[in-house]
Design an enzyme around this catalytic site. Sequence first.
Site, mmCIF file in Angstrom:
data_model
loop_
_atom_site.group_PDB
_atom_site.id
_atom_site.type_symbol
_atom_site.label_atom_id
_atom_site.label_comp_id
_atom_site.label_asym_id
_atom_site.label_seq_id
_atom_site.Cartn_x
_atom_site.Cartn_y
_atom_site.Cartn_z
ATOM 1 C CB ILE A 1 6.544 4.190 59.250
ATOM 2 C CG1 ILE A 1 8.045 3.577 59.278
ATOM 3 C CG2 ILE A 1 5.278 3.385 59.363
ATOM 4 C CD1 ILE A 1 8.381 2.732 60.453
ATOM 5 C CB SER B 1 5.446 -2.244 69.172
ATOM 6 O OG SER B 1 6.221 -2.578 70.096
ATOM 7 C CB SER B 2 10.236 -0.724 68.006
ATOM 8 O OG SER B 2 11.668 -1.086 67.564
ATOM 9 C CE1 TYR C 1 11.713 3.593 69.757
ATOM 10 C CE2 TYR C 1 12.828 1.728 69.446
ATOM 11 C CZ TYR C 1 12.031 2.614 68.951
ATOM 12 O OH TYR C 1 11.157 2.671 67.649
ATOM 13 C CE LYS D 1 7.790 2.973 69.652
ATOM 14 N NZ LYS D 1 6.750 3.311 69.134
HETATM 15 N N1 LIG Z 1 11.926 3.323 61.181
HETATM 16 C C1 LIG Z 1 12.388 2.200 61.921
HETATM 17 O O1 LIG Z 1 13.271 1.550 61.905
HETATM 18 C C2 LIG Z 1 11.233 1.871 63.146
HETATM 19 C C3 LIG Z 1 11.510 0.360 63.762
HETATM 20 C C4 LIG Z 1 10.609 -0.012 64.621
HETATM 21 C C5 LIG Z 1 9.460 0.797 65.031
HETATM 22 N N2 LIG Z 1 9.445 1.996 64.481
HETATM 23 C C6 LIG Z 1 8.267 2.938 65.065
HETATM 24 O O2 LIG Z 1 7.460 3.276 63.807
HETATM 25 C C7 LIG Z 1 6.901 4.727 64.351
HETATM 26 C C8 LIG Z 1 7.152 5.432 63.111
HETATM 27 O O3 LIG Z 1 8.643 5.787 63.204
HETATM 28 P P1 LIG Z 1 9.322 6.325 62.015
HETATM 29 O O4 LIG Z 1 10.390 5.520 61.721
HETATM 30 O O5 LIG Z 1 8.535 6.791 60.750
HETATM 31 O O6 LIG Z 1 10.149 7.712 62.594
HETATM 32 P P2 LIG Z 1 10.728 9.172 62.055
HETATM 33 O O7 LIG Z 1 10.766 9.256 60.768
HETATM 34 O O8 LIG Z 1 11.721 9.125 62.997
HETATM 35 O O9 LIG Z 1 9.153 9.754 62.485
HETATM 36 C C9 LIG Z 1 8.946 10.123 63.648
HETATM 37 C C10 LIG Z 1 7.578 10.665 63.834
HETATM 38 O O10 LIG Z 1 7.243 11.240 65.008
HETATM 39 C C11 LIG Z 1 6.408 12.294 65.200
HETATM 40 N N3 LIG Z 1 7.063 13.077 66.506
HETATM 41 C C12 LIG Z 1 8.158 13.032 67.171
HETATM 42 N N4 LIG Z 1 7.926 13.622 68.188
HETATM 43 C C13 LIG Z 1 6.481 14.149 68.396
HETATM 44 C C14 LIG Z 1 5.865 14.766 69.259
HETATM 45 N N5 LIG Z 1 6.194 15.356 70.447
HETATM 46 N N6 LIG Z 1 4.433 14.862 69.126
HETATM 47 C C15 LIG Z 1 4.042 14.385 67.854
HETATM 48 N N7 LIG Z 1 4.590 13.959 66.758
HETATM 49 C C16 LIG Z 1 5.917 13.653 67.328
HETATM 50 C C17 LIG Z 1 7.503 12.901 64.140
HETATM 51 O O11 LIG Z 1 6.552 14.084 63.506
HETATM 52 P P3 LIG Z 1 7.444 15.694 62.981
HETATM 53 O O12 LIG Z 1 8.280 15.210 62.147
HETATM 54 O O13 LIG Z 1 5.925 16.213 62.646
HETATM 55 O O14 LIG Z 1 7.887 16.356 64.304
HETATM 56 C C18 LIG Z 1 7.444 12.035 63.022
HETATM 57 O O15 LIG Z 1 6.362 12.083 62.290
HETATM 58 C C19 LIG Z 1 7.492 5.077 65.630
HETATM 59 O O16 LIG Z 1 6.578 4.627 66.503
HETATM 60 C C20 LIG Z 1 8.634 4.010 65.828
HETATM 61 O O17 LIG Z 1 8.959 3.755 67.172
HETATM 62 C C21 LIG Z 1 10.220 2.429 63.482
#
Ligand SMILES: NC(=O)c1ccc[n+]([C@@H]2O[C@H](COP(=O)([O-])OP(=O)(O)OC[C@H]3O[C@@H](n4cnc5c(N)ncnc54)[C@H](OP(=O)(O)O)[C@@H]3O)[C@@H](O)[C@H]2O)c1
Length: 250
Positions: free
Chosen positions: A22, A144-145, A158, A162
Site C-alpha cells: 500500500i 490503521s486496519s 495486531y 491498530k
Molecule cells: N494489506 C492489507 O490487507 C491491510 C489491511 C489493513 C491495514 N493495512 C495496513 O496498511 C499498512 C501498509 O500495509 P501493506 O499491506 O502495504 O503491508 P506490506 O505489503 O506487508 O508492507 C509492509 C511495509 O512495512 C514496512 N516495514 C516493516 N517493518 C518495518 C520496520 N521495522 N521499519 C520500517 N518499515 C517497516 C515494510 O518495509 P520493507 O519492505 O522495506 O522492510 C513494508 O513497506 C500497514 O500499516 C498495515 O497495517 C494493510
Amino acid sequence: MTYPSGQLDGRVALVTGAGRGIGQEIALELARRGASIVVHYSGSEAGALDTVAQIEAFGGTAAVQQADVSIRSDVIKMFEAIDHMHSRLDIVVNSAGVSGGGGLAELDEWQLEWMLGVNLCGPLFVASEAATRLGDGGRIINLSSSLAEYPMAGAGVYSATKAAVKSFTESWSRELGKRGVTVNTVIPGATSPGMMDSAPEGAFEFFKSASPFDRVGRAGEIAAVVAFLASAEASWVSGAHILANGAANT
Ligand SMILES: NC(=O)c1ccc[n+]([C@@H]2O[C@H](COP(=O)([O-])OP(=O)(O)OC[C@H]3O[C@@H](n4cnc5c(N)ncnc54)[C@H](OP(=O)(O)O)[C@@H]3O)[C@@H](O)[C@H]2O)c1
C-alpha cells in the site's frame, strides 16, 4: 484514470513503507499529484528504488531513505537526512506496519515486541520528528486496519496496535491543529497488493466474501483516500478515521 495533477505541486511528502504494498501505491499517487516523495523503506531497497524509478518515469521527483521505524535513533537520522534534502516537509504518511498472530496460549514475546515496535512506536517516532517540521497546511496520515474495528480470534495484538493508531490520530490532531496541521486515519480492509497477499490459505476467500463487492480492496483505492486527505480540499478534516473496506463486515 485522470489525476488532479499539480494539486500537490511544491509539497514534500514522506511515505513510510513505500518499497512495496500500500505504501508504494500511496507514494506513486502523491507523486502523480505533484508532490516530491521521500520513499522510505526498511528492508526493501530494490522495491524503494523501483518506486523512485516509476515516479521519475512520469516526470516526478523522489529519493529513498532507509530506517527501521521501531528504532528511534534510525528515525531521527532519517529526518536529519530529509532536512538536508528539502527545505520543507508537508505530508507524512505512516504506512509501514507488520502483522502477526497467534492465540493467547502461543504468545511469543519477540513477536509482541516486534509488532509493538513497528506498529505503535514506529508512527509515534515518525510523528514526533514530523511535529517540529510540519507547518500550516501540514498533514499526518496514519494507516490503521479494519481488524481494529472487527478484531478476530488470534490477531489481538495486531488489532490492539491498530486501535492505538486511531487514538494517536485523535490526540495528535488536537495537539497539532493549533499549528494548522491535520491528522487523520485511513482504515483499509483486506487490500492487495499488501500484507494480505501473505495471509494464510483461505484468508483471501474469507475476506473477499466478507464484502458485498465480493473482492478485496486495491492498494490504489487506499492511496486515493490518502491523497484526498493530503489535499487542500481536506483542510477541515482532522481527527477523523476513514474506513475504506468495501463495506466488509470483518
Ligand atoms: N494489506 C492489507 O490487507 C491491510 C489491511 C489493513 C491495514 N493495512 C495496513 O496498511 C499498512 C501498509 O500495509 P501493506 O499491506 O502495504 O503491508 P506490506 O505489503 O506487508 O508492507 C509492509 C511495509 O512495512 C514496512 N516495514 C516493516 N517493518 C518495518 C520496520 N521495522 N521499519 C520500517 N518499515 C517497516 C515494510 O518495509 P520493507 O519492505 O522495506 O522492510 C513494508 O513497506 C500497514 O500499516 C498495515 O497495517 C494493510
